[in-house]
Design a protein around this motif. Structure first.
Motif, PDB file in Angstrom:
ATOM      1  N   GLY A  80       0.821  -1.200   0.000  1.00 29.10           N
ATOM      2  CA  GLY A  80       0.000   0.000   0.000  1.00 29.10           C
ATOM      3  C   GLY A  80       0.855   1.249   0.000  1.00 29.10           C
ATOM      4  O   GLY A  80       2.077   1.207   0.079  1.00 29.10           O
ATOM      5  N   LYS A  81       0.172   2.374  -0.072  1.00 25.51           N
ATOM      6  CA  LYS A  81       0.843   3.660  -0.081  1.00 25.51           C
ATOM      7  C   LYS A  81       1.304   4.042   1.307  1.00 25.51           C
ATOM      8  O   LYS A  81       0.540   3.979   2.260  1.00 25.51           O
ATOM      9  CB  LYS A  81      -0.142   4.723  -0.566  1.00 25.51           C
ATOM     10  CG  LYS A  81       0.236   5.376  -1.833  1.00 25.51           C
ATOM     11  CD  LYS A  81      -0.765   6.439  -2.179  1.00 25.51           C
ATOM     12  CE  LYS A  81      -1.047   6.318  -3.654  1.00 25.51           C
ATOM     13  NZ  LYS A  81      -1.985   7.295  -4.118  1.00 25.51           N
ATOM     14  N   MET A 133      -0.951  13.692   5.020  1.00 24.96           N
ATOM     15  CA  MET A 133      -1.275  12.306   4.668  1.00 24.96           C
ATOM     16  C   MET A 133      -2.315  12.267   3.548  1.00 24.96           C
ATOM     17  O   MET A 133      -2.240  11.414   2.661  1.00 24.96           O
ATOM     18  CB  MET A 133      -1.755  11.543   5.906  1.00 24.96           C
ATOM     19  CG  MET A 133      -0.635  11.298   6.902  1.00 24.96           C
ATOM     20  SD  MET A 133      -1.038  10.200   8.294  1.00 24.96           S
ATOM     21  CE  MET A 133      -2.458  10.961   9.020  1.00 24.96           C
ATOM     22  N   ALA A 134      -3.273  13.194   3.562  1.00 28.20           N
ATOM     23  CA  ALA A 134      -4.285  13.253   2.493  1.00 28.20           C
ATOM     24  C   ALA A 134      -3.636  13.602   1.156  1.00 28.20           C
ATOM     25  O   ALA A 134      -3.974  13.020   0.117  1.00 28.20           O
ATOM     26  CB  ALA A 134      -5.370  14.265   2.851  1.00 28.20           C
ATOM     27  N   ILE A 135      -2.687  14.523   1.179  1.00 32.11           N
ATOM     28  CA  ILE A 135      -1.969  14.893  -0.062  1.00 32.11           C
ATOM     29  C   ILE A 135      -1.235  13.674  -0.609  1.00 32.11           C
ATOM     30  O   ILE A 135      -1.311  13.373  -1.800  1.00 32.11           O
ATOM     31  CB  ILE A 135      -0.981  16.059   0.203  1.00 32.11           C
ATOM     32  CG1 ILE A 135      -1.756  17.364   0.433  1.00 32.11           C
ATOM     33  CG2 ILE A 135       0.013  16.207  -0.948  1.00 32.11           C
ATOM     34  CD1 ILE A 135      -0.916  18.480   1.029  1.00 32.11           C
ATOM     35  N   ARG A 136      -0.535  12.968   0.259  1.00 36.15           N
ATOM     36  CA  ARG A 136       0.213  11.779  -0.178  1.00 36.15           C
ATOM     37  C   ARG A 136      -0.708  10.699  -0.718  1.00 36.15           C
ATOM     38  O   ARG A 136      -0.332   9.942  -1.606  1.00 36.15           O
ATOM     39  CB  ARG A 136       1.048  11.235   0.972  1.00 36.15           C
ATOM     40  CG  ARG A 136       2.209  12.123   1.339  1.00 36.15           C
ATOM     41  CD  ARG A 136       2.941  11.609   2.545  1.00 36.15           C
ATOM     42  NE  ARG A 136       4.056  12.480   2.893  1.00 36.15           N
ATOM     43  CZ  ARG A 136       4.589  12.548   4.096  1.00 36.15           C
ATOM     44  NH1 ARG A 136       4.128  11.773   5.071  1.00 36.15           N
ATOM     45  NH2 ARG A 136       5.585  13.362   4.340  1.00 36.15           N
ATOM     46  N   GLY A 137      -1.917  10.614  -0.177  1.00 36.10           N
ATOM     47  CA  GLY A 137      -2.847   9.577  -0.604  1.00 36.10           C
ATOM     48  C   GLY A 137      -3.716   9.960  -1.782  1.00 36.10           C
ATOM     49  O   GLY A 137      -4.422   9.111  -2.331  1.00 36.10           O
ATOM     50  N   ALA A 162       6.482  14.725  -0.353  1.00 32.47           N
ATOM     51  CA  ALA A 162       6.851  13.332  -0.638  1.00 32.47           C
ATOM     52  C   ALA A 162       7.740  12.783   0.472  1.00 32.47           C
ATOM     53  O   ALA A 162       8.557  13.494   1.065  1.00 32.47           O
ATOM     54  CB  ALA A 162       7.587  13.250  -1.973  1.00 32.47           C
ATOM     55  N   ILE A 163       7.571  11.506   0.754  1.00 31.25           N
ATOM     56  CA  ILE A 163       8.431  10.839   1.727  1.00 31.25           C
ATOM     57  C   ILE A 163       9.771  10.587   1.054  1.00 31.25           C
ATOM     58  O   ILE A 163       9.835  10.026  -0.037  1.00 31.25           O
ATOM     59  CB  ILE A 163       7.785   9.534   2.233  1.00 31.25           C
ATOM     60  CG1 ILE A 163       6.525   9.882   3.025  1.00 31.25           C
ATOM     61  CG2 ILE A 163       8.775   8.735   3.074  1.00 31.25           C
ATOM     62  CD1 ILE A 163       5.732   8.685   3.490  1.00 31.25           C
TER      63      ILE A 163
END
Length: 188
Positions: A80-81, A133-137, A162-163
């Motif tokens: 998963g992301k 977290m919403a942006i990343r998802g 970004a991570i």
């Protein structure tokens, strides 16, 4: 039917014995960092991580460490992301927990790891960490002749938050644990 859990685990069962855990968030995160440190030999990683998360006398057994992490992360998802990195997002996590719950993590070093995870899983959308977290998802919408600006905005935000590729955080620590397990199994 899933029964409601009262409290969080304070022991882990392994080899017919119960071992007392050190489930405070600093111990678990430090153990994960130790496990993801490429400069340390596997044996030292396992020994140090065990000492961080197991309070009672214990054998230096990687399977005990695996059982401890499984107890502390019973519903950990693989794949998963990845939406959160404890090292990279730490400032946002600390401020989000303070904003949402009024808890200063630095003043709560005994807070159970699973309680911290529960708080993060249900952190309100009005916190910066929830926004990140919403942006990343967020999925990138398919291009149309009308959404060029929106796609550019999303791409900019995803790049900004970004991570980073450097190993850090719990998932990499767990990956380090499983890699150590595999290496130990190959030696036998």
């Amino acid at each position: 039917m899933k029964l409601f859990r009262i409290g969080f685990p304070s022991t882990v069962s392994y080899g017919g014995k119960a071992y007392r855990l050190r489930p405070a968030w600093p111990n678990v995160l430090t153990a994960a960092d130790v496990l993801s440190d490429p400069a340390l030999p596997d044996g030292i990683k396992i020994s140090a991580a065990l000492d961080l998360v197991i309070a009672s006398q214990h054998p230096a057994d990687v399977k005990l460490l695996e059982a401890a992490f499984a107890t502390l992360n019973p519903d950990a998802k693989t794949g998963g992301k990845k939406l959160l990195d404890f090292n990279q997002d730490w400032e946002y996590i600390v401020s989000g927990i303070l904003q949402a719950y009024g808890i200063d993590l630095y003043a709560a070093p005994r807070l159970h790891w699973m309680r911290l995870r529960s708080m993060l899983e249900s952190i309100p959308n009005n916190t910066r960490i929830a926004e990140i977290m919403a942006i990343r998802g967020t999925e990138m919408p398919k291009p149309t002749k009308y959404n060029g600006e929106e796609r550019a905005r999303i791409a900019r935000l995803k790049a900004q938050f970004a991570i980073k590729a450097a190993p850090s955080g719990l998932s990499e620590g767990l990956n380090g644990l499983f890699n150590a397990l595999a290496a130990q199994a190959r030696q036998k």
